[in-house]
Design a protein around this motif. Structure first.
Motif, PDB file in Angstrom:
ATOM      1  N   ALA A 295      16.956  70.258  25.510  1.00  0.00           N
ATOM      2  CA  ALA A 295      16.374  71.621  25.577  1.00  0.00           C
ATOM      3  C   ALA A 295      14.796  71.783  26.228  1.00  0.00           C
ATOM      4  O   ALA A 295      14.338  72.651  26.346  1.00  0.00           O
ATOM      5  CB  ALA A 295      16.452  72.484  24.171  1.00  0.00           C
ATOM      6  N   TYR A 296      14.217  70.564  26.049  1.00  0.00           N
ATOM      7  CA  TYR A 296      12.868  70.422  26.568  1.00  0.00           C
ATOM      8  C   TYR A 296      12.784  71.224  27.944  1.00  0.00           C
ATOM      9  O   TYR A 296      11.838  71.863  28.202  1.00  0.00           O
ATOM     10  CB  TYR A 296      12.431  69.084  26.526  1.00  0.00           C
ATOM     11  CG  TYR A 296      10.928  68.851  26.306  1.00  0.00           C
ATOM     12  CD1 TYR A 296      10.038  68.425  27.114  1.00  0.00           C
ATOM     13  CD2 TYR A 296      10.278  69.218  25.078  1.00  0.00           C
ATOM     14  CE1 TYR A 296       8.630  68.139  27.018  1.00  0.00           C
ATOM     15  CE2 TYR A 296       9.123  69.151  24.889  1.00  0.00           C
ATOM     16  CZ  TYR A 296       8.093  68.550  25.856  1.00  0.00           C
ATOM     17  OH  TYR A 296       7.018  68.523  25.527  1.00  0.00           O
ATOM     18  N   GLU A 297      13.567  70.895  28.712  1.00  0.00           N
ATOM     19  CA  GLU A 297      13.509  71.262  30.192  1.00  0.00           C
ATOM     20  C   GLU A 297      14.417  72.508  30.478  1.00  0.00           C
ATOM     21  O   GLU A 297      13.505  73.851  30.876  1.00  0.00           O
ATOM     22  CB  GLU A 297      14.019  70.207  31.319  1.00  0.00           C
ATOM     23  CG  GLU A 297      13.428  69.045  31.334  1.00  0.00           C
ATOM     24  CD  GLU A 297      11.924  69.354  31.924  1.00  0.00           C
ATOM     25  OE1 GLU A 297      11.713  70.206  32.778  1.00  0.00           O
ATOM     26  OE2 GLU A 297      11.145  68.536  31.247  1.00  0.00           O
ATOM     27  N   LYS A 298      15.325  72.673  29.732  1.00  0.00           N
ATOM     28  CA  LYS A 298      15.935  74.207  29.627  1.00  0.00           C
ATOM     29  C   LYS A 298      14.959  75.294  29.199  1.00  0.00           C
ATOM     30  O   LYS A 298      15.125  76.313  29.905  1.00  0.00           O
ATOM     31  CB  LYS A 298      17.234  74.171  28.768  1.00  0.00           C
ATOM     32  CG  LYS A 298      18.102  73.184  29.469  1.00  0.00           C
ATOM     33  CD  LYS A 298      19.534  73.389  28.434  1.00  0.00           C
ATOM     34  CE  LYS A 298      20.661  72.282  28.872  1.00  0.00           C
ATOM     35  NZ  LYS A 298      21.827  71.996  28.202  1.00  0.00           N
ATOM     36  N   GLU A 299      14.327  74.983  28.291  1.00  0.00           N
ATOM     37  CA  GLU A 299      13.422  76.243  27.654  1.00  0.00           C
ATOM     38  C   GLU A 299      11.963  76.215  28.342  1.00  0.00           C
ATOM     39  O   GLU A 299      11.032  76.874  27.978  1.00  0.00           O
ATOM     40  CB  GLU A 299      13.067  75.971  26.178  1.00  0.00           C
ATOM     41  CG  GLU A 299      14.356  76.097  25.449  1.00  0.00           C
ATOM     42  CD  GLU A 299      14.571  77.558  25.144  1.00  0.00           C
ATOM     43  OE1 GLU A 299      13.658  78.425  25.265  1.00  0.00           O
ATOM     44  OE2 GLU A 299      15.794  78.034  24.528  1.00  0.00           O
ATOM     45  N   GLN A 300      11.907  75.445  29.187  1.00  0.00           N
ATOM     46  CA  GLN A 300      10.548  75.185  30.006  1.00  0.00           C
ATOM     47  C   GLN A 300       9.945  76.449  30.514  1.00  0.00           C
ATOM     48  O   GLN A 300       8.584  76.554  30.301  1.00  0.00           O
ATOM     49  CB  GLN A 300      10.728  74.473  31.282  1.00  0.00           C
ATOM     50  CG  GLN A 300       9.359  73.844  31.791  1.00  0.00           C
ATOM     51  CD  GLN A 300       9.011  72.651  30.647  1.00  0.00           C
ATOM     52  OE1 GLN A 300       7.770  73.005  30.258  1.00  0.00           O
ATOM     53  NE2 GLN A 300       9.583  71.760  30.232  1.00  0.00           N
ATOM     54  N   ARG A 301      10.588  77.371  30.943  1.00  0.00           N
ATOM     55  CA  ARG A 301      10.003  78.592  31.481  1.00  0.00           C
ATOM     56  C   ARG A 301      10.268  79.920  30.209  1.00  0.00           C
ATOM     57  O   ARG A 301      11.019  80.724  30.545  1.00  0.00           O
ATOM     58  CB  ARG A 301      10.092  79.010  32.700  1.00  0.00           C
ATOM     59  CG  ARG A 301      10.217  78.079  33.974  1.00  0.00           C
ATOM     60  CD  ARG A 301       9.953  78.648  35.171  1.00  0.00           C
ATOM     61  NE  ARG A 301       8.811  79.463  35.199  1.00  0.00           N
ATOM     62  CZ  ARG A 301       7.722  79.182  35.668  1.00  0.00           C
ATOM     63  NH1 ARG A 301       7.357  77.933  35.752  1.00  0.00           N
ATOM     64  NH2 ARG A 301       6.652  80.138  35.787  1.00  0.00           N
ATOM     65  N   GLY A 302      10.022  79.571  29.091  1.00  0.00           N
ATOM     66  CA  GLY A 302      10.235  80.748  28.053  1.00  0.00           C
ATOM     67  C   GLY A 302       9.234  81.923  28.225  1.00  0.00           C
ATOM     68  O   GLY A 302       8.804  82.061  29.137  1.00  0.00           O
ATOM     69  N   TYR A 303       9.462  82.822  27.183  1.00  0.00           N
ATOM     70  CA  TYR A 303       8.847  83.985  27.399  1.00  0.00           C
ATOM     71  C   TYR A 303       7.367  83.916  27.600  1.00  0.00           C
ATOM     72  O   TYR A 303       6.806  84.979  27.996  1.00  0.00           O
ATOM     73  CB  TYR A 303       8.772  84.800  25.853  1.00  0.00           C
ATOM     74  CG  TYR A 303       8.018  84.415  24.777  1.00  0.00           C
ATOM     75  CD1 TYR A 303       7.011  85.087  24.762  1.00  0.00           C
ATOM     76  CD2 TYR A 303       8.089  83.219  24.059  1.00  0.00           C
ATOM     77  CE1 TYR A 303       5.872  84.904  23.624  1.00  0.00           C
ATOM     78  CE2 TYR A 303       7.364  82.859  23.158  1.00  0.00           C
ATOM     79  CZ  TYR A 303       6.369  83.811  22.940  1.00  0.00           C
ATOM     80  OH  TYR A 303       5.374  83.385  22.089  1.00  0.00           O
ATOM     81  N   ASN A 304       6.507  82.818  27.305  1.00  0.00           N
ATOM     82  CA  ASN A 304       5.208  82.913  27.229  1.00  0.00           C
ATOM     83  C   ASN A 304       4.581  82.127  28.357  1.00  0.00           C
ATOM     84  O   ASN A 304       3.440  81.939  28.427  1.00  0.00           O
ATOM     85  CB  ASN A 304       4.582  82.043  25.965  1.00  0.00           C
ATOM     86  CG  ASN A 304       3.318  82.521  25.621  1.00  0.00           C
ATOM     87  OD1 ASN A 304       2.668  83.568  26.074  1.00  0.00           O
ATOM     88  ND2 ASN A 304       2.704  81.527  24.872  1.00  0.00           N
TER      89      ASN A 304
END
Length: 416
Positions: free
Chosen positions: A36-45
């Motif tokens: 998930a480290y790369e999947k969540e890379q461009r999160g809301y913030n």
């Protein structure tokens, strides 16, 4: 309803996955499940593309490594911060399945609870190499003091991510003071301010310590030399803003005299050299006076040109000192020893001030220097140059003779 086992309760309380996952240093997290480290890379913030001042920091891993590299000249600090990042990023990836840009305030609270009871598979003897199979990030639950330190380090990291434009907001800054969760950011800030001394408080501390040094019988050379070093250390740190890692590496030859061609005014500067960065800072009269007293008390040389003698000397003096550079741990130990002496002398008449001194460390003098300069109206740019805290472009320091003159004049206003 069937009762859960103690291990299941542990996993429920810490947010652990149903299947125990081996802890990994953050460099290996991109390859670790659940990925998930790369999947969540461009999160809301995550800040929009092009805003980051580290143009090549495209992933969390790039940002992590870039931040740690800012401490290349402070290896002890770098190791301590790396340890905290190993813990936090591993927990964030494996237990929360998030990247840095998806961290919210509730995640910070959850991590704090995790530190009180780390997953059993993450605990063990952690003194092996980080790459070995039996590496563990925890020995067991952390104390309140250790948890406070962990939050502080991670908070500094997130503040840096915002400052360089990698993230938009800092999740450690709670927008409302009456937020339902514990406001750790505010609590940490309040705790840290107790170690920043006012001008009058520092002078009182230094004067008390000087009285102690002057009272020592000169025939006790070892005790006298150590006490003089303690007095010099706190005065020099407060008047220059140096880190405890920087002071032991400075030699007398690094201090140089400058003369203004137009006015003829003389000033002193000092070169701070590291593995990757060399910078120039101003040395005021108070710092020079402290150095002069210290060197004379030990019968050491005082000339600067070509002198390889380190500023900090062993208790036996200058002989062979250039082959036995002291460490930053000596700086820490000297300051703490000075604090204990001052507390013993002050406590009978002013116990509250003695209690205040209990939180003083070498880093306190760096904060004290910056705070007093700010109160004197010194420009933030000058404070950044003196302390070496420019985050955006670490190769941009003093750019002109006029800027050097301004820095010298700013530091001349600081005489503590």
């Amino acid at each position: 309803m069937a009762r859960r086992s103690s291990d299941e309760n542990q996993r429920a309380n810490t947010g652990a996955p149903a299947v125990a996952v081996k802890p990994l240093p953050f460099e290996d997290l991109a390859e670790a499940p659940p990925c998930a480290y790369e999947k969540e890379q461009r999160g809301y913030n995550r800040a929009p593309s092009g805003m980051c001042k580290l143009g090549d920091a495209l992933t969390d891993m790039d940002a992590l490594i870039a931040w740690l590299r800012t401490y290349d000249d402070a290896p002890r600090t770098q190791r301590a911060y790396r340890k905290e990042l190993d813990r936090f990023c591993g927990w964030l990836t494996i237990f929360q399945r998030k990247g840095l840009a998806s961290v919210r305030t509730e995640d910070i609270e959850a991590y704090d609870e995790f530190l009180t009871a780390p997953h059993p598979d993450w605990c063990g003897k952690r003194y092996g190499r980080r790459s070995t199979a039996d590496w563990h990030p925890f020995e067991g639950p952390l104390s309140e003091r250790s948890r406070t330190y962990a939050r502080k380090v991670i908070g500094v990291f997130f503040g840096w991510l915002v400052a360089i434009g990698y993230l938009v907001r800092d999740p450690f800054v709670v927008s409302h003071p009456y937020h339902g969760q514990k406001n750790h950011a505010v609590r940490n800030q309040a705790a840290s301010t107790t170690s920043v001394l006012t001008l009058s408080a520092f002078r009182r501390f230094a004067n008390v310590l000087q009285k102690h040094v002057d009272s020592i019988d000169p025939s006790d050379r070892w005790k006298k030399a150590k006490a003089e070093r303690e007095l010099f250390t706190l005065r020099f740190l407060a008047n220059t803003g140096l880190c405890r890692d920087e002071l032991p590496r400075v030699c007398l030859r690094d201090i140089r005299l400058h003369e203004n061609r137009l006015t003829g005014a003389q000033s002193w500067t000092m070169k701070i050299g590291g593995k990757n960065i060399t910078r120039i800072i101003a040395v005021n009269e108070a710092a020079l006076s402290a150095l002069q007293r210290y060197r004379r008390a030990l019968g050491a040389s005082e000339h600067f040109i070509g002198n390889e003698s380190p500023l900090l000397l062993p208790v036996w003096g200058e002989q062979g000192a250039h082959r036995h550079f002291l460490t930053d741990q000596i700086v820490y130990d000297d300051v703490r020893a000075a604090v204990k002496i001052a507390q013993q002398m002050i406590a009978p008449t002013d116990p509250s001030f003695a209690l205040l001194l209990g939180n003083v460390t070498p880093h306190s003098f760096r904060h004290t220097c910056a705070k007093i300069l700010e109160e004197l109206g010194v420009k933030p740019r000058m404070i950044q140059l003196q302390l070496g805290t420019e985050l955006f472009d670490t190769t941009r320091f003093i750019e002109s003779a006029a800027e050097l003159t301004e820095l010298v004049e700013a530091m001349a206003s600081l005489q503590i």
